[in-house]
Design a protein around this motif. Sequence first.
Motif, PDB file in Angstrom:
ATOM      1  N   VAL C 250       0.866  -1.256   0.043  1.00  0.00           N
ATOM      2  CA  VAL C 250      -0.127   0.106  -0.005  1.00  0.00           C
ATOM      3  C   VAL C 250       0.700   1.184   0.025  1.00  0.00           C
ATOM      4  CG1 VAL C 250      -1.949   1.065   0.954  1.00  0.00           C
ATOM      5  CG2 VAL C 250      -1.464  -1.398   1.372  1.00  0.00           C
ATOM      6  N   SER C 251       0.577   2.102  -1.010  1.00  0.00           N
ATOM      7  CA  SER C 251       1.459   3.327  -0.954  1.00  0.00           C
ATOM      8  C   SER C 251       0.584   4.529  -1.294  1.00  0.00           C
ATOM      9  CB  SER C 251       2.333   3.070  -2.089  1.00  0.00           C
ATOM     10  OG  SER C 251       1.797   3.110  -3.251  1.00  0.00           O
ATOM     11  N   ARG C 256      -0.534   4.866   7.017  1.00  0.00           N
ATOM     12  CA  ARG C 256       0.439   4.038   7.425  1.00  0.00           C
ATOM     13  C   ARG C 256       0.945   2.938   6.178  1.00  0.00           C
ATOM     14  NH1 ARG C 256       0.545   2.320  13.203  1.00  0.00           N
ATOM     15  NH2 ARG C 256       0.591   0.172  12.356  1.00  0.00           N
ATOM     16  N   PRO C 257       1.683   3.551   5.340  1.00  0.00           N
ATOM     17  CA  PRO C 257       1.703   2.744   4.027  1.00  0.00           C
ATOM     18  C   PRO C 257       2.558   1.644   4.433  1.00  0.00           C
ATOM     19  CG  PRO C 257       2.797   4.770   3.969  1.00  0.00           C
ATOM     20  CD  PRO C 257       2.201   4.810   5.196  1.00  0.00           C
ATOM     21  N   GLY C 258       2.741   0.346   3.289  1.00  0.00           N
ATOM     22  CA  GLY C 258       3.748  -0.507   3.737  1.00  0.00           C
ATOM     23  C   GLY C 258       3.224  -1.845   3.157  1.00  0.00           C
TER      24      GLY C 258
END
Lengths: 219, 534, 430
Positions: C250-251, C256-258
């Motif tokens: 997830v970007s 909280r991307p990752g």
Amino acid sequence: MSDAPFRNPGWAGNTGEFDLSEDDVRGAAYAGERPPEGRHPSTSASYPFMLVERDPYAPLFEGRHKERYEKIRSRYPTAMAALLPALNLAQELRGHISPETMDEVASLLGLSSAYVRGVATFYTMYNKRPVGRFLIQVCTNISCNICGADEVLAAFLEHTGTELGDTSDDGNFTVVEAECLAACGFPTCVQINERYFEDVSARDVPNILKRLTDELAAG
Amino acid sequence: MADNGRKADTVTLTIDGHEVTVPKGTSLLHAAETLGVEVPHYCYHPGLSAPAQCRICLVEVEGAPKLQPSCVTMAQDGQVVHTESAQARRMRQGVLEFYLVNHPLDCPICDMSGECKLQDYVFNEGREHGRGREPKRVFGRDDFGGDVLYYGDRCVMCTRCVRFMDEVARDGRLTVVERGDRAVIDTFFESGLDGASFAGNIVDICPVGALVSKDFLHKARAWDLDHTESVCPNCSQGCNIDLHTRDNLVQRLKPRENPEVNGHWMCDYGRANYEWLNRPGRLEAPAVGRGDKRRASDWQHALHALFERLAEAEGASVRVVGSAFSSNEALDALRALAEQAGTLQAGVFRARRAEDEDPLPGFPILVRRRDLAPNVDGAGILGFTRVGDDDGTGGLEEAADHDGVLIVVGDELADQDESFGAKAGLFVYLGTFDSPAARNADFVLPLTTFAEEEGTFVNAQGRVQRFRQGLRGPGTAQPAWLVLGTLAAALTGGDRPVSAADAFASIVQRHAAFGGLIWEGVGSAGAALEAAHA
Amino acid sequence: MAYPYRHEKETRILSECFGDPSARTVAGWKKHGGYQGIARALEIGRDATIEDVKASGLRGRGGAGFPTGLKWSFMPKNTGRPHYLLCNADESEPGTFKDREIIRWTPHQLIEGCLVGSYAIGAAHCYIYLRGEFFETTQILARALEEAYAEGLVGRDIMGSGVDIDITLHVGAGAYICGEETGLMNSLEGRRGEPRIKPPFPAAVGAFGMPTTINNVETLAATAHIARHGGEWYRQWGTDKSPGTKLFCVSGHVNRPGNYEFPLGFPMMELIEDVCGGMRDGKALKAVIPGGSSVPIMSAEDCRACTLCYEGVEAAGSMLGCASVIVMDENTDIVKQVRRMAYFYTHESCGQCTPCREGTAWATRILRRIEDGLGTEDDLDTLIQISEQMTGTTICVLSDSLAMPIISSIEKFREDYLALIRRGERVGAA
């Protein structure tokens, strides 16, 4: 992350959920120094090929570099397959792939010089002309772009005083735009020689440049 | 295809509603060709590998989810193929539009105009109006060295040239540099194609005006050129060619496909050596009389006088000098006349010989031979003996001092001086140019070159090959077989030949090596002389 | 435990050790059950291993989702010729950053997967094609590989089985198209990374002219676990058509991307709003590209009921691809981002096929003109037609990959284009 506190980025491990050193995250603590002759043949092509110290006229494929090339060559059924690794090795030593380098690599592998030129120009990581001691590649592809990569790129240009693709007067920095570096969750991702700098925002740029010049000064 | 044994080797499919049976392993493109359907294509060339990258030969194959590249899709039993369906046409129109986005459309100054595949295909089925509003990409012009110029802006990136150099010339000097829309064809920086001996072929196979010949640059428009089937006269390989002519001048030589001889190719040496066919200052009318007594004449008077001299000389010792640039018909007519006129001592010819030969590695049948003349082998078979040195000089001492009848056909005697033939009882010089050594000739008769007449040569493979007339001879110049055959017929009282076919028939009669051949049977592709190489 | 964030809802199979440097060593990896997969495969034999992977329903994680077991079964048997396994670690699909994490945290997970794959297809040599930019990642993998060689896990007579499997690291040099499997083969052979025409397929004529299978890093990592636990075990997660777990990258505009690992079929909105901490700065969701940049763009509405599995995303009008979820908020300038994508595909087109070489570049120039406020409504029709002409007409699918975002963005965000064309207004430029 507009309201995040100022951080000195460098790696994407500093979100507070892990207690890791930069060396842990980068893997340096585990990988250690890579010997120039390349240790095991299976991994001898994996030596970093963007070093700060380069010599555009360095002898290629001599001594321990020859040893490393021969290890690489032993892993492929054809000489042609060793072309990319051989060009990597040449760039590692010389910093860019000049026509003379293409010619030398072609003779080494028994390929035509034109063929080597065709291959070398296909791949963007081969510098066709000399670059600064630090090649700063700013990802401006979609995930970084929607998180402000254009500003990061502009900041690098501003603080190095260069135009896109040109090298700073002191020979230290060349800033270019890069395509996706596969660190999209940690925008903006900037690759500087062999290292990834992640979570970079425009205001982090002076600190990163200072870190690089400090490293140069420290040798 | 009732025969089951043969059925296994063929497939039957339907293309544009017509059923067609082709050998297994035939591409859809070739299968369509047998029906007279030309599927447009750029990257595909029958002499090269097929990368299927130009994407304009896509056709609809029923049951396939996408359009298929007809150049690499093999015909299968029961396949139903549409080359003209709405989908196929729309796609071709789309691909053509893409080509035109950056193509400069400089047809008015492009040498390829008139024979350009981009022009043809766009004319046939391109969009009426282009939608491109953006500035075009500019690469400019690059001198590849040798005879080749590259116009990157016109290039359609079919890579035929790169593949020719790699696969056929086996000389990896061309490559695609860069990628995507920045890609161009180039050599290794400035190293160019100098010294490559087959590079001219890349100009031929370029489907557009990206690769052009410097020699031909802006010289003629394609539609003004006449094409004549011929044979390259510059070595004994005898590559099949077309003479491209305008205003009665040869403008260029182009290879003509013959899988037995030269494939689709020819060498640069052969290609470049045609200006001698256009050389001015030719012999245009017969002349009679030695030295200062020479007077202009016409054929009727000259031949009549010559006939009388030959008849007088009956039984004399005869020496003849032929040429490896002369047709079989000329050489045999010369020999027949000599035998008729007296006792033939010797028939000789001279020809230049290169130090080595130069094969085309990827099509090794084609060799630029050491013998730099088209009919060395024919002359040998017809009983002429090669004399002289490798540079085509010397070896005529006996002829020069001969005191009987001396007939020279086609040899310009460039190395001989004015004393040549001084002792001859009768000296006849038939040629295309006057020569100091022809000063003592009693008769100087103007001949046509191979480009100005019909006839045959025998190449180094022992293959008889026909050439056609592409130029008008100067003045009243005549084919040698006609002149010599007429004289021989007058001496014997037989029929004189009225066509090259008659002259050829007489060779077949007189020489076992030509046994069984008929003029029409030699056709455009030539015919092997079985006996000659048995 | 995704990295650098984690979430308690995750099912951590591949990502168990992300963020744990101790799992990088052979000993560390073995503590987590490492090398039991290849041990079991060697025990049950090649055919049974392929059957296990078939039974697991694992689909290729590189983007196409082709069943891995089936792909392996295409490899000829007893040819007497060398077979090759190529591991595709050329991760370069915009939005995708999972393979790098797998390699740098669990290099032995990949090595084990490569051993399982090589053994199953009868390959004595596996090349891991790493994108050239992965210097740091590659160092970690190199060290791990040297350890594995030293421990007799790779090389001659692995684990005393009598089977020889070599693994060689091959480093690329910067070309997106080398992530396409036939482009990768050409690049490995030292050529320009231009995709090859198929047929012949790699299983018949692949790398160096030999039977070859190409698998993505995440795919091979998953086979290590499947080999250890069996095919049915893997099916306890995911849906019938999309079994197992998957890393979701997830970007974009989330808090909280990752990388997060979930069974396939996980709801997209739950991923964005719960797992990733919702939209950054409380902004509204505008669009999502669910599978890396090469798939149709989805509107916020399309995302509501979308579940993240192959069939779920397809039903929502896009494709799961490699599950790289790029999240864009209301301030996103869609036209600019589509133009940036178009530029990317132009830059990365190998240039062989005309529709791709010319079409991508032309589309970029038109989009740039629209962005500069000089577009017309006709340009949108032209863009859609160009895109259609770039779809299904080339050797590989690079140009299709640009066509999809162009067509879908014009369909779903036409107003953004029209605002620029009619009024020179940039949406989200604020």
